[in-house]
Design a protein around this motif. Structure first.
Motif, short mmCIF file in Angstrom:
data_model
loop_
_atom_site.label_atom_id
_atom_site.label_comp_id
_atom_site.label_asym_id
_atom_site.label_seq_id
_atom_site.Cartn_x
_atom_site.Cartn_y
_atom_site.Cartn_z
N ALA A 160 0.83 -1.21 0.00
CA ALA A 160 0.00 0.00 0.00
C ALA A 160 0.86 1.26 0.00
CB ALA A 160 -0.91 0.01 1.23
N TYR A 161 2.03 1.19 0.63
CA TYR A 161 2.82 2.42 0.80
C TYR A 161 4.14 2.40 0.03
CZ TYR A 161 5.17 6.29 3.14
OH TYR A 161 5.85 7.46 3.40
N TYR A 162 5.00 1.42 0.34
CA TYR A 162 6.35 1.49 -0.25
C TYR A 162 6.39 1.11 -1.72
CZ TYR A 162 8.30 2.74 4.19
OH TYR A 162 8.59 3.44 5.33
N LEU A 163 5.52 0.20 -2.12
CA LEU A 163 5.55 -0.14 -3.55
C LEU A 163 5.21 1.10 -4.39
CD1 LEU A 163 4.30 -3.39 -5.24
CD2 LEU A 163 4.00 -1.19 -6.31
N PRO A 164 4.08 1.79 -4.12
CA PRO A 164 3.82 3.00 -4.93
C PRO A 164 4.86 4.10 -4.72
CG PRO A 164 1.94 2.48 -3.50
CD PRO A 164 2.97 1.45 -3.22
#
Ligand SMILES: C[S@@+](CC[C@H](N)C(=O)[O-])C[C@H]1O[C@@H](n2cnc3c(N)ncnc32)[C@H](O)[C@@H]1O
Length: 377
Positions: A54-58
């Motif tokens: 949810a956070y680091y991939l994007p």
């Protein structure tokens, strides 16, 4: 393909429940000040894996794309039949690369090696990668990266992995030893390229700059990015002027289709994702044709801006676009220049040692503070 990828990401993350937000907050602490308390197999925990996606991939997704796009001709001409993503997590760096290949019409790799010590994350990464490269053969390599052998990559990514080994002078040498061994074990094909990406924070980036200089002592290694052609020893590191990272405006990432993710993250976490940064270095182990440019090591909010011009850091004549931007001089373009700029280098003189202790050189702005610390991630 971007839409399909974001659709798959959305279902993998699932509903944004309070439990997901709790995992996300914990993960962000673990990536920063609370690093010591991080579980080593955090990617095998369902909640933390979802939070990472949810956070680091994007957050990281635009990085490799942006790096390649800065020196398009160099990366586009590279022959990449077998891609290796070390510490792939959910496949972030590979996905970024594949998005860029689609964007510029570059041939996709035939084989993609996903390497990580977490089983769950390997399966997740493969699911995403298949969307962007349905015909590629996916190979899993599960285990400790420094013990991996014969991965045989034309291009190897190591994105946000090295900092997991700790930070600071003692950790640096450990990272160097592991990297040396990794490179000796036939993981990179002759003429192949290794791209390391790290968080933009002071410790991991200073470690990376130190590693950059240490690896440059290998006569076969050529730094191809971000440093201007012919830079033997990082002048920023030598003169202890701060740390070198890139901070392209987030609008760039939003153009990839990340705007709705950013808005949701900003609302859920009450943060502003204006321009998160990253540091990186790419090495090629073979002949390379260089290109003339300077790189902005400060941004337009600091006047005057400073540019790394290879051997020295100089005041920019005009304003610089943003930190990490390649700045081409009059008549220069991102096209090959004399390969002589990359011919085998002599070992650094004692006063050019990576630790910079014996250097007495001063910059025009020696009284100024080093570049501003990036915003917390
Ligand atoms: C911060 S994540 C980075 C994921 C992805 N590369 C990215 O850029 O978003 C670090 C990943 O490296 C893996 N990892 C860390 N240390 C490792 C090691 N020593 N051997 C194998 N994998 C490792 C972790 O399991 C995790 O998936």
């Amino acid at each position: 393909v971007n839409e399909q990828l974001f659709g798959a990401l959305e279902s993998a993350v699932g509903p944004w429940t309070p439990a997901l937000l709790r995992c996300l907050t914990q993960l962000r602490d673990w990536m920063g000040a609370d690093r010591e308390r991080r579980l080593s197999g955090y990617m095998n925990q369902e909640g933390h894996l979802r939070a990472y996606m949810a956070y680091y991939l994007p957050l990281h997704l635009p990085e490799v794309f942006w790096i390649m796009d800065q020196r398009r001709s160099f990366w586009k001409d590279m022959h990449v039949e077998r891609l290796v993503d070390v510490g792939c997590g959910p496949g972030t760096a590979t996905l970024s690369y594949l998005l860029w290949c689609h964007h510029v019409g570059k041939e996709l790799p035939k084989e993609i090696v996903l390497a990580d010590f977490s089983r769950k994350v390997l399966e997740q990464a493969a699911g995403f990668v298949k969307i962007l490269a349905p015909e590629a053969r996916i190979v899993f390599e599960r285990g400790e990266w420094s013990r991996m052998r014969r991965l045989d990559g034309d291009l190897i990514f190591m994105s946000h992995v090295l900092n997991e080994e700790g930070g600071g002078p003692r950790a640096r040498e450990g990272k160097q030893r592991k990297l040396d061994a990794f490179l000796r074990f036939g993981n990179l094909r002759e003429g192949g390229t290794l791209l390391i990406v790290e968080p933009p924070l002071k410790t991991p980036t200073l470690d990376l700059m130190w590693l950059r200089d240490a690896l440059s002592e290998n006569p076969d290694a050529r730094v191809v990015a971000p440093c201007p052609a012919g830079t033997l020893v990082c002048p920023l590191a030598r003169q202890k002027l701060g740390w070198c990272y890139s901070q392209p405006p987030r609008t760039f990432a939003r153009a990839l289709g990340l705007a709705p993710w950013d808005q949701r993250l900003e609302r859920a976490l009450r943060i502003e994702l204006t321009n998160p940064g990253f540091s990186y270095v790419a090495f090629t182990f073979g002949e390379v044709e260089g290109s003339l440019y300077s790189i902005a090591v400060s941004d337009e909010t600091r006047k005057p801006g400073f540019l790394c011009e290879g051997k020295k850091i100089a005041r920019a004549k005009g304003s610089v676009p943003f930190r990490g931007a390649y700045v081409l001089g009059k008549g220069e373009k991102d096209s090959p220049r004399e390969p002589a700029a990359f011919k085998p280098r002599p070992s650094p003189r004692p006063d050019q040692r990576p630790d910079g202790r014996r250097s007495s050189s001063r910059l025009p702005d020696s009284g100024r503070k080093p570049p501003k610390k990036p915003k917390p991630r």
